[in-house]
Design a protein around this motif. Structure first.
Motif, PDB file in Angstrom:
ATOM      1  N   GLY A 200       0.818  -1.207   0.000  1.00  0.00           N
ATOM      2  CA  GLY A 200       0.000   0.000   0.000  1.00  0.00           C
ATOM      3  C   GLY A 200       0.849   1.253   0.000  1.00  0.00           C
ATOM      4  N   ASP A 216      -4.673   5.314   3.265  1.00  0.00           N
ATOM      5  CA  ASP A 216      -5.656   4.887   2.264  1.00  0.00           C
ATOM      6  C   ASP A 216      -5.630   5.876   1.106  1.00  0.00           C
ATOM      7  N   ARG A 405      -1.799  -3.044  -2.997  1.00  0.00           N
ATOM      8  CA  ARG A 405      -2.223  -3.128  -1.599  1.00  0.00           C
ATOM      9  C   ARG A 405      -1.278  -3.984  -0.761  1.00  0.00           C
TER      10      ARG A 405
END
Length: 413
Positions: A200, A216, A405
């Protein structure tokens, strides 16, 4: 650490069918090389540095992410203590983990493997033998950390076979750094390894050990593409240029009474700059130190921009980072051959293209001096940008990719 074992669909998404063919190829080639065995499969991505160029070694901060280009292997443990790795395109590696001192240093991947095995033992982990067949899509010697991807792959295999998943992400990174520092004589930090290992987008803070947190974020959220453009000139033979950056930053910190720049302030440097010039006799070192302080500010502003969903601010800061790397850090080309300026040429052409776009930015990527640049463009411009830059660098050197991710993991087939 929590051991995640994603399947092909979770790891590769729309590229799952192509990925299955890659893993089938691993199985076939492993069997050709070593014979039948009960195989397990592993993947470690390359990395992209979003912002925070050359700050990790002096205790700085970075936004980085795993990319969708990865290094993969099929592997099986052995009971003889010997690690044998066959990587497509490279000479085979064989390291006896029971006699690491017999492995020569500065001898390519062989030295890296021995260095990581030694580091694992130093950190209190178990090591043992295994056989592996490896292939990679991570661009070699071009700033997306092919070496760190390989290192984190080896760590993941050792973790799965001999340590029951107990190795931490930070120790993965430290093992790779140890191998490069002590077995390759390369003054690398921890950013490459952390970004390849963790997965990520991550915020990294090296001011006190290694602290990281997952963020995120994806350029897809902004309807934009990430391009890595390989200029065709690698940095494999530029260790001295690369190492000069941390060493010059350390020299400035030492004159200010500390061992690294994270422990002093920009204000102190600015108030003593006149005397520092005479003491150091190296204006470039001062410029590089000032880049460090300003880059740290940009990283934190970029983190805030991501949290606020402010894509324009993020792109602005990434552009400023690239300009600072070019002008202050001075890692856009090698000073020993000033006629070879593939990075400045690629940036110049991309900037000309960006004049027709409503949004976007570009910057040097990775260690610098040669290798690759990064470009962020609206998705609707992808075909035109590829066609434009292909004229100068070849379509095969233009990589559109995503942020992945997962970091270094065992893969479930």
């Amino acid at each position: 650490m929590n051991v995640t074992k994603p399947d092909i669909e979770a790891l590769y998404g729309k590229e799952s069918e192509r990925a299955r063919k890659r893993y089938a190829h691993l199985q076939e080639k492993f069997t050709e090389e070593f014979g039948e065995a009960e195989l397990r499969y592993f993947s470690a991505p390359g990395r992209t540095e979003i912002i925070g160029n050359h700050t990790d070694h002096n205790g700085g901060q970075i936004l980085a992410g795993s990319i969708t280009l990865d290094t993969i292997c099929a592997a099986a443990p052995t009971d003889d203590g010997i690690i044998t790795i066959v990587s497509e395109g490279y000479r085979p590696v064989s390291v006896d983990t029971k006699a690491l001192s017999e492995t020569p240093k500065e001898d390519g991947s062989k030295s890296l493997v021995a260095g990581m095995a030694e580091a694992a033992e130093n950190f209190g982990y178990k090591v043992g033998g295994f056989r592996a067949y490896v292939t990679s899509e991570v661009i070699a010697s071009a700033g997306v950390s092919s070496s760190a991807s390989f290192e984190m792959l080896v760590c993941t295999v050792l973790n799965a076979f001999y340590n029951e998943g107990k190795m931490s992400i930070a120790d993965y990174a430290r093992m790779g750094q140890y191998a490069e520092n002590h077995w390759w004589n390369k003054s690398s930090g921890l950013m490459d390894q952390m970004a390849c290992a963790a997965g990520g987008v991550i915020f990294l803070d090296f001011s006190e050990g290694v602290r990281y947190e997952t963020i995120d974020f994806s350029f897809d959220d902004y309807d934009m593409d990430l391009f890595i453009l390989n200029t065709g000139k690698g940095h494999a033979d530029l260790t001295e240029e690369y190492s000069s950056i941390p060493h010059e930053m350390y020299a400035v910190a030492e004159k200010l009474g500390e061992s690294r720049l994270a422990d002093v302030s920009e204000l102190v440097l600015l108030t003593t700059l006149g005397g520092m010039r005479e003491k150091l006799g190296n204006d470039r070192a001062l410029l590089r130190a000032l880049h460090f302080f300003e880059e740290n500010k940009r990283v934190n502003e970029a983190r805030e921009a991501v949290a606020a969903g402010n894509s324009d601010k993020l792109l602005q800061l990434m552009g400023e980072s690239g300009k600072s790397s070019y002008e202050w850090l001075q890692n856009a080309y090698c000073t020993e051959d000033t006629k070879e300026q593939s990075i400045p040429l690629a940036l110049c052409l991309t900037e000309l293209f960006l004049k027709r776009c409503a949004r976007g930015t570009c910057r040097i990527h990775g260690g610098g001096f040669a290798g690759v640049i990064m470009a962020i463009l609206p998705k609707e411009e992808r075909e035109d940008y590829t066609a434009f830059m292909s004229q100068f660098f070849g379509k095969e050197n233009i990589y559109r990719m995503g942020l992945r991710r997962y970091g270094a993991v065992e893969v479930s087939l």
